[in-house]
Scaffold this motif. Sequence first.
Motif, PDB file in Angstrom:
ATOM      1  N   TYR A 126     -40.429  43.503 -60.572  1.00  0.00           N
ATOM      2  CA  TYR A 126     -41.169  44.419 -61.666  1.00  0.00           C
ATOM      3  C   TYR A 126     -41.896  45.531 -60.768  1.00  0.00           C
ATOM      4  O   TYR A 126     -42.298  46.475 -61.213  1.00  0.00           O
TER       5      TYR A 126
ATOM      6  N   LEU B 252     -43.170  32.593 -68.033  1.00  0.00           N
ATOM      7  CA  LEU B 252     -42.093  32.011 -67.476  1.00  0.00           C
ATOM      8  C   LEU B 252     -42.280  30.455 -67.007  1.00  0.00           C
ATOM      9  O   LEU B 252     -41.706  29.742 -67.156  1.00  0.00           O
TER      10      LEU B 252
ATOM     11  N   HIS C 183     -48.406  41.475 -65.748  1.00  0.00           N
ATOM     12  CA  HIS C 183     -47.520  40.545 -64.645  1.00  0.00           C
ATOM     13  C   HIS C 183     -48.230  39.227 -64.851  1.00  0.00           C
ATOM     14  O   HIS C 183     -47.503  38.260 -65.027  1.00  0.00           O
TER      15      HIS C 183
ATOM     16  N   ALA D 230     -39.296  31.552 -58.026  1.00  0.00           N
ATOM     17  CA  ALA D 230     -38.673  32.523 -58.908  1.00  0.00           C
ATOM     18  C   ALA D 230     -39.689  33.468 -59.585  1.00  0.00           C
ATOM     19  O   ALA D 230     -39.413  34.754 -59.955  1.00  0.00           O
TER      20      ALA D 230
ATOM     21  N   LEU E 151     -41.959  42.295 -71.396  1.00  0.00           N
ATOM     22  CA  LEU E 151     -41.685  42.569 -70.051  1.00  0.00           C
ATOM     23  C   LEU E 151     -42.909  43.412 -69.454  1.00  0.00           C
ATOM     24  O   LEU E 151     -43.334  44.024 -70.049  1.00  0.00           O
TER      25      LEU E 151
ATOM     26  N   TRP F 280     -40.324  36.011 -57.188  1.00  0.00           N
ATOM     27  CA  TRP F 280     -39.365  36.979 -57.075  1.00  0.00           C
ATOM     28  C   TRP F 280     -39.261  37.978 -58.327  1.00  0.00           C
ATOM     29  O   TRP F 280     -39.290  39.431 -57.984  1.00  0.00           O
ATOM     30  N   GLN F 281     -39.674  37.672 -59.453  1.00  0.00           N
ATOM     31  CA  GLN F 281     -39.669  38.495 -60.603  1.00  0.00           C
ATOM     32  C   GLN F 281     -40.779  39.256 -60.656  1.00  0.00           C
ATOM     33  O   GLN F 281     -40.476  40.721 -60.726  1.00  0.00           O
ATOM     34  N   ARG F 282     -41.893  38.965 -60.181  1.00  0.00           N
ATOM     35  CA  ARG F 282     -43.037  40.037 -59.913  1.00  0.00           C
ATOM     36  C   ARG F 282     -42.539  41.092 -58.869  1.00  0.00           C
ATOM     37  O   ARG F 282     -43.045  42.178 -59.112  1.00  0.00           O
TER      38      ARG F 282
ATOM     39  N   ASN G 254     -28.139  41.600 -69.078  1.00  0.00           N
ATOM     40  CA  ASN G 254     -29.648  40.735 -69.337  1.00  0.00           C
ATOM     41  C   ASN G 254     -29.838  40.544 -70.915  1.00  0.00           C
ATOM     42  O   ASN G 254     -30.517  39.783 -71.331  1.00  0.00           O
TER      43      ASN G 254
ATOM     44  N   TRP H 243     -30.564  46.311 -62.585  1.00  0.00           N
ATOM     45  CA  TRP H 243     -30.574  45.485 -63.776  1.00  0.00           C
ATOM     46  C   TRP H 243     -29.274  45.351 -64.656  1.00  0.00           C
ATOM     47  O   TRP H 243     -28.917  46.646 -64.760  1.00  0.00           O
TER      48      TRP H 243
END
Length: 284
Positions: free
Chosen positions: A246, A229, A222, A238, A157, A241-243, A140, A136
Amino acid sequence: MTMTVLVIGATGKTGRAVVEALVARGAKVAAGSRTPGTEAADAAVRPVRFDWADRASWAPALDGVDGLYIVGPTGEPVGEVLVGELLADPVAAGLRRVVLLSVLGADRLPPEVMMADWERDVRASGKDWTILRPNWFHQNFGGGFAAGIREQGVLELPAADAALSFVDTRDVAEVAAVALTEDGHAGQVYDITGPQSLTYAEALKTISAASGRELAFRPISHEQAAENLRTAGVGERAIIWQRGLYDLMLEGTNAPVTDVVERVTGGAARSLDAYAAENADVWR
C-alpha cells in the motif's frame, strides 16, 4: 518436443490460469499443490504434490520437467524457505526455463517481503529466467474482497485515492505461458498491467454498474487495516507485506499502464469492465 512445466500453486489465483494457458499452447503440465487431486480435467495435466514446507515433495514434483512456474512461499511459517534452494536441487538440473511470479515494485518492498530475494535467486539460477511483476488483480474483487463488498456494500482499504492499472490473472498467465514455451523472453522482467488506471473508488463504480448495486470505497488508515487483518487471523509478516504494497501504491507505483500483455501475447489486456460484467453475480 513437447514441453513439460511444473506449475507451483496450480490451484491458486494465477496457477489455475497458467495451467489452462499452457495446455492451450500444447504443453504438458505437472500441476503442483499441497493436496493434489487424483484426476485431471485434461489428459495433458498431471496432478503432483508440491509443498514448500515439505522438501521431500520437491524432487518428485521436479522430476521430468523442463519448465517451472514459481509462486513463492508467502505463508507462515515457511517464509524462510528460499526459492534458490529449490532451484539448486539436483533434480532441477534439467530445467531450461523458469518464470517467477513477483509483484510490481518488488525491489522497493521491506525486507520481510522476500520477493526481491526470490528474484535474485532466479537470476542466479543459470536457467533461462523471466520475472513477472503484475499489478493488483481484477480477481481480488471477486475473491478476497468479495464478501465485504457483497455483504456490506463497502470495500475498505488504506489506498486513499491512489490509482492502479488492475490486471486480469488470465493475462498474467498468458504472458507466463508464452515465456515458458517460446524463445526470446530469457532475462526479461515484465511489469504487467491492465489497459487503464483507476482509483479504488472508480473501480467500485465499475462493479456497481455491473452488479446493479450501490457500492462504495471507504479509505482507512494503515493502522485500521492492520487491525482488520489481525482480527481475520492474518500473520504479522503478511501484515508488513500488505503495508509495503500500500505504501508503494500511495507513491504512485501502481498507476502506469504498460503494453506488456499485448506485446508478449499479441492480444489486448482485459479490462475491469469486462471482468465485472463476467462476474456480476459475485457481488449481488
